[in-house]
Design a protein around this motif. Structure first.
Motif, PDB file in Angstrom:
ATOM      1  N   GLN A  31       0.806  -0.988  -0.322  1.00  0.00           N
ATOM      2  CA  GLN A  31      -0.423   0.006  -0.337  1.00  0.00           C
ATOM      3  C   GLN A  31       0.957   1.232   0.362  1.00  0.00           C
ATOM      4  OE1 GLN A  31      -3.065  -1.386  -0.746  1.00  0.00           O
ATOM      5  NE2 GLN A  31      -4.155  -0.279   0.140  1.00  0.00           N
ATOM      6  N   ASP A  32       2.207   1.043   0.640  1.00  0.00           N
ATOM      7  CA  ASP A  32       2.491   2.770   1.241  1.00  0.00           C
ATOM      8  C   ASP A  32       4.127   2.636   0.186  1.00  0.00           C
ATOM      9  OD1 ASP A  32       0.800   3.515   3.348  1.00  0.00           O
ATOM     10  OD2 ASP A  32       2.101   3.043   4.621  1.00  0.00           O
ATOM     11  N   GLY A  33       4.316   1.272  -0.105  1.00  0.00           N
ATOM     12  CA  GLY A  33       5.646   1.004  -0.766  1.00  0.00           C
ATOM     13  C   GLY A  33       4.934   1.323  -2.511  1.00  0.00           C
ATOM     14  N   GLY A  34       3.995   0.845  -2.421  1.00  0.00           N
ATOM     15  CA  GLY A  34       3.978   0.462  -4.179  1.00  0.00           C
ATOM     16  C   GLY A  34       4.521  -0.585  -4.930  1.00  0.00           C
ATOM     17  N   VAL A  35       4.627  -2.203  -3.529  1.00  0.00           N
ATOM     18  CA  VAL A  35       5.155  -3.183  -4.344  1.00  0.00           C
ATOM     19  C   VAL A  35       4.321  -3.892  -3.978  1.00  0.00           C
ATOM     20  CG1 VAL A  35       7.173  -4.603  -3.688  1.00  0.00           C
ATOM     21  CG2 VAL A  35       6.875  -2.330  -3.632  1.00  0.00           C
ATOM     22  N   ASN A  36       3.757  -4.665  -5.511  1.00  0.00           N
ATOM     23  CA  ASN A  36       3.224  -6.021  -5.877  1.00  0.00           C
ATOM     24  C   ASN A  36       3.701  -6.807  -5.710  1.00  0.00           C
ATOM     25  OD1 ASN A  36       1.896  -8.391  -7.295  1.00  0.00           O
ATOM     26  ND2 ASN A  36       0.581  -6.157  -8.209  1.00  0.00           N
ATOM     27  N   ILE A  37       3.044  -7.293  -4.603  1.00  0.00           N
ATOM     28  CA  ILE A  37       4.088  -8.159  -3.550  1.00  0.00           C
ATOM     29  C   ILE A  37       4.357  -9.555  -4.799  1.00  0.00           C
ATOM     30  CG2 ILE A  37       4.339 -10.011  -1.674  1.00  0.00           C
ATOM     31  CD1 ILE A  37       4.714  -6.791  -1.604  1.00  0.00           C
ATOM     32  N   ARG A  38       2.864 -10.033  -5.732  1.00  0.00           N
ATOM     33  CA  ARG A  38       2.903 -11.277  -6.178  1.00  0.00           C
ATOM     34  C   ARG A  38       3.808 -11.234  -7.589  1.00  0.00           C
ATOM     35  NH1 ARG A  38       0.956 -14.655 -10.254  1.00  0.00           N
ATOM     36  NH2 ARG A  38       0.919 -16.996  -9.427  1.00  0.00           N
ATOM     37  N   ASP A  39       3.987  -9.972  -7.956  1.00  0.00           N
ATOM     38  CA  ASP A  39       4.569  -9.682  -9.537  1.00  0.00           C
ATOM     39  C   ASP A  39       6.213  -9.644  -8.873  1.00  0.00           C
ATOM     40  OD1 ASP A  39       2.487  -9.725 -10.540  1.00  0.00           O
ATOM     41  OD2 ASP A  39       1.715  -7.369 -11.254  1.00  0.00           O
ATOM     42  N   LYS A  40       6.350  -8.538  -7.359  1.00  0.00           N
ATOM     43  CA  LYS A  40       7.962  -8.366  -7.484  1.00  0.00           C
ATOM     44  C   LYS A  40       8.540 -10.129  -7.169  1.00  0.00           C
ATOM     45  CE  LYS A  40      11.266  -4.903  -7.682  1.00  0.00           C
ATOM     46  NZ  LYS A  40      11.368  -4.671  -8.537  1.00  0.00           N
ATOM     47  N   PHE A  41       8.120 -10.979  -6.534  1.00  0.00           N
ATOM     48  CA  PHE A  41       8.939 -12.331  -6.131  1.00  0.00           C
ATOM     49  C   PHE A  41       8.857 -13.276  -6.835  1.00  0.00           C
ATOM     50  CE2 PHE A  41       8.585  -9.871  -2.413  1.00  0.00           C
ATOM     51  CZ  PHE A  41       9.640  -9.739  -1.704  1.00  0.00           C
ATOM     52  N   ASP A  42       9.228 -14.000  -7.562  1.00  0.00           N
ATOM     53  CA  ASP A  42       9.710 -15.248  -7.938  1.00  0.00           C
ATOM     54  C   ASP A  42       8.949 -16.726  -7.369  1.00  0.00           C
ATOM     55  OD1 ASP A  42      10.517 -13.868 -10.385  1.00  0.00           O
ATOM     56  OD2 ASP A  42      12.538 -13.526  -9.121  1.00  0.00           O
ATOM     57  N   PHE A  43       9.441 -16.443  -5.867  1.00  0.00           N
ATOM     58  CA  PHE A  43       9.686 -17.560  -5.215  1.00  0.00           C
ATOM     59  C   PHE A  43       8.857 -17.493  -4.098  1.00  0.00           C
ATOM     60  CE2 PHE A  43      12.501 -21.685  -4.187  1.00  0.00           C
ATOM     61  CZ  PHE A  43      12.034 -21.962  -3.279  1.00  0.00           C
ATOM     62  N   PHE A  44       7.992 -18.174  -3.597  1.00  0.00           N
ATOM     63  CA  PHE A  44       7.509 -18.048  -1.941  1.00  0.00           C
ATOM     64  C   PHE A  44       8.027 -18.890  -1.442  1.00  0.00           C
ATOM     65  CE2 PHE A  44       4.941 -15.147  -4.821  1.00  0.00           C
ATOM     66  CZ  PHE A  44       5.125 -14.400  -4.328  1.00  0.00           C
ATOM     67  N   ALA A  45       8.107 -18.582   0.094  1.00  0.00           N
ATOM     68  CA  ALA A  45       8.760 -20.042   1.014  1.00  0.00           C
ATOM     69  C   ALA A  45       7.122 -20.356   2.189  1.00  0.00           C
ATOM     70  CB  ALA A  45      10.272 -20.009   0.413  1.00  0.00           C
ATOM     71  N   GLY A  46       7.169 -20.953   2.863  1.00  0.00           N
ATOM     72  CA  GLY A  46       6.634 -20.692   3.697  1.00  0.00           C
ATOM     73  C   GLY A  46       7.053 -21.908   4.686  1.00  0.00           C
ATOM     74  N   VAL A  47       6.760 -22.436   6.119  1.00  0.00           N
ATOM     75  CA  VAL A  47       6.547 -22.697   6.881  1.00  0.00           C
ATOM     76  C   VAL A  47       5.027 -22.702   8.210  1.00  0.00           C
ATOM     77  CG1 VAL A  47       8.263 -21.949   8.187  1.00  0.00           C
ATOM     78  CG2 VAL A  47       7.773 -24.775   8.686  1.00  0.00           C
ATOM     79  N   SER A  48       4.223 -23.455   8.386  1.00  0.00           N
ATOM     80  CA  SER A  48       3.388 -23.284  10.257  1.00  0.00           C
ATOM     81  C   SER A  48       2.653 -21.955   9.218  1.00  0.00           C
ATOM     82  CB  SER A  48       4.015 -22.952  10.749  1.00  0.00           C
ATOM     83  OG  SER A  48       2.823 -23.239  11.585  1.00  0.00           O
ATOM     84  N   THR A  49       2.202 -21.258  10.449  1.00  0.00           N
ATOM     85  CA  THR A  49       1.768 -19.643   9.621  1.00  0.00           C
ATOM     86  C   THR A  49       1.724 -19.065   8.060  1.00  0.00           C
ATOM     87  OG1 THR A  49      -0.176 -18.279  10.548  1.00  0.00           O
ATOM     88  CG2 THR A  49       2.292 -17.868  10.556  1.00  0.00           C
ATOM     89  N   GLY A  50       3.345 -19.578   7.915  1.00  0.00           N
ATOM     90  CA  GLY A  50       4.340 -18.401   6.663  1.00  0.00           C
ATOM     91  C   GLY A  50       3.506 -19.535   5.668  1.00  0.00           C
ATOM     92  N   ALA A  51       3.232 -20.725   5.867  1.00  0.00           N
ATOM     93  CA  ALA A  51       2.785 -21.719   4.718  1.00  0.00           C
ATOM     94  C   ALA A  51       1.510 -20.702   4.044  1.00  0.00           C
ATOM     95  CB  ALA A  51       2.158 -22.750   4.887  1.00  0.00           C
ATOM     96  N   LEU A  52       0.224 -20.582   5.081  1.00  0.00           N
ATOM     97  CA  LEU A  52      -0.501 -20.196   4.280  1.00  0.00           C
ATOM     98  C   LEU A  52      -0.052 -18.203   3.870  1.00  0.00           C
ATOM     99  CD1 LEU A  52      -2.864 -20.278   7.992  1.00  0.00           C
ATOM    100  CD2 LEU A  52      -3.377 -21.431   6.117  1.00  0.00           C
TER     101      LEU A  52
END
Length: 329
Positions: A31-52
């Protein structure tokens, strides 16, 4: 230097309801930084709540506003951490998981919308779980690896990856092998190193890997020596019940995150930014969902965002320069 070019990883720790912190940091960045999270990153990694969080970002499209204002709201977290019938009836006397997991599964099914892991083709996804019977780390990744070859739904994966022992019952996978899985945080609460190794396996060089790693907090050192000694002396007599009632699970989460963050910094150097900080001990609970508690977590998210924004901005700028340089003939 490989010919693949830079790969930008978003890695999100476990931490139960404290996942509200990385979610709100990402929301501020969007919202404030104007960064589209899905577009900016190539790879998403998560565990537990981070998996969601990782699954939501990878499946797309979607905004961080949905996660921040709905998924990690007090109301929705209270729905997910729903007490089992036995817990409501017997309280501490019962010997069942604290929560029955019914509403958790219902939520992840809503969030995933029927998407299967190999339906995701434009982003890389890595979610960790743990096979407690065979004592194996399970790595769910789209398009790679035997643990996702049966193409499970994201709902099944996320339900398995968030089945924290003592809180939720284990989850059986739907493949013919039929693994019984629990929260991947048992193995590591920070998936960053696993994401690095997966990137290397895909053919990226270590110099190609860039990462933003989001933690969920560690307790502030606010105890006097007298208080520490009192706890230390008492711990000599703790058995399994004593350790569990004094935060054994959270100690395991904090320890593995600290080790992983140190190693990632050594490996990636300036291409790695870790956003994490201290929390009052009263905010270290994994399953407190009151409106005031969640509001305090969001307050810390805002503080951390302001504190780490210069580092995050520098990382994004350097990455853009690197990508531009790679694209120049």
């Amino acid at each position: 230097m490989s010919i693949k070019g830079p790969i930008f990883i978003l890695s999100v720790d476990g931490g139960g309801v404290r996942g509200a912190i990385p979610v709100n940091i990402l929301y501020s960045l969007e919202q404030d930084g104007g960064v589209n999270i899905r577009d900016k990153f190539d790879f998403f990694a998560g565990v537990s709540t981070g998996a969601l969080v990782a699954a939501y970002c990878a499946k797309g499209p979607g905004s961080m506003e949905v996660l921040a204002k709905h998924s990690y709201s007090s109301d929705n977290m209270s729905r997910i951490f729903n007490k089992s019938v036995w817990d409501r009836l017997l309280g501490r006397m019962q010997n069942q998981p604290k929560y029955d997991g019914v509403n958790k599964l219902e939520y992840v099914q809503e969030m995933a919308g029927g998407v299967r892991i190999n339906d995701i083709t434009d982003k890389h996804l890595l979610i960790l779980a743990y096979d407690f019977i065979n004592r194996e780390l399970i790595t769910f990744k789209n398009g790679r690896g035997h643990d996702a070859s049966y193409n499970p739904t994201l709902a099944e994966i996320c339900d398995s990856a968030t089945a924290a022992p003592t809180l939720y019952p284990p989850v059986r996978t739907s493949d013919s092998y039929g693994r019984w899985l629990i929260d991947g945080a048992i193995a590591t609460n920070d998936p960053s190193l696993c994401a690095i190794s997966e990137s290397l396996a895909m053919g990226y060089g270590i110099e190609d890997i860039w990462m933003l790693s989001l933690g969920t907090g560690r307790p502030v050192q606010d105890l006097s020596q007298k208080q520490q000694d009192r706890i230390g002396e008492a711990s000599r007599d703790w058995g399994i019940i004593g350790w569990l009632s004094n935060g054994l699970l959270d100690h395991m989460l904090s320890a593995s995150s600290a080790v992983c963050a140190h190693q990632c910094k050594q490996i990636l150097g300036e291409r790695y930014v870790r956003v994490d900080g201290t929390l009052p001990r009263t905010l270290m609970k994994l399953d407190e969902t009151s409106a005031g508690y969640v509001k305090n977590l969001k307050g810390h998210a805002n503080q951390w965002y302001e504190e780490f924004l210069p580092e995050i901005t520098r990382l994004l700028t350097d990455l853009d320069v690197e990508r531009a340089g790679r694209s120049t003939p």
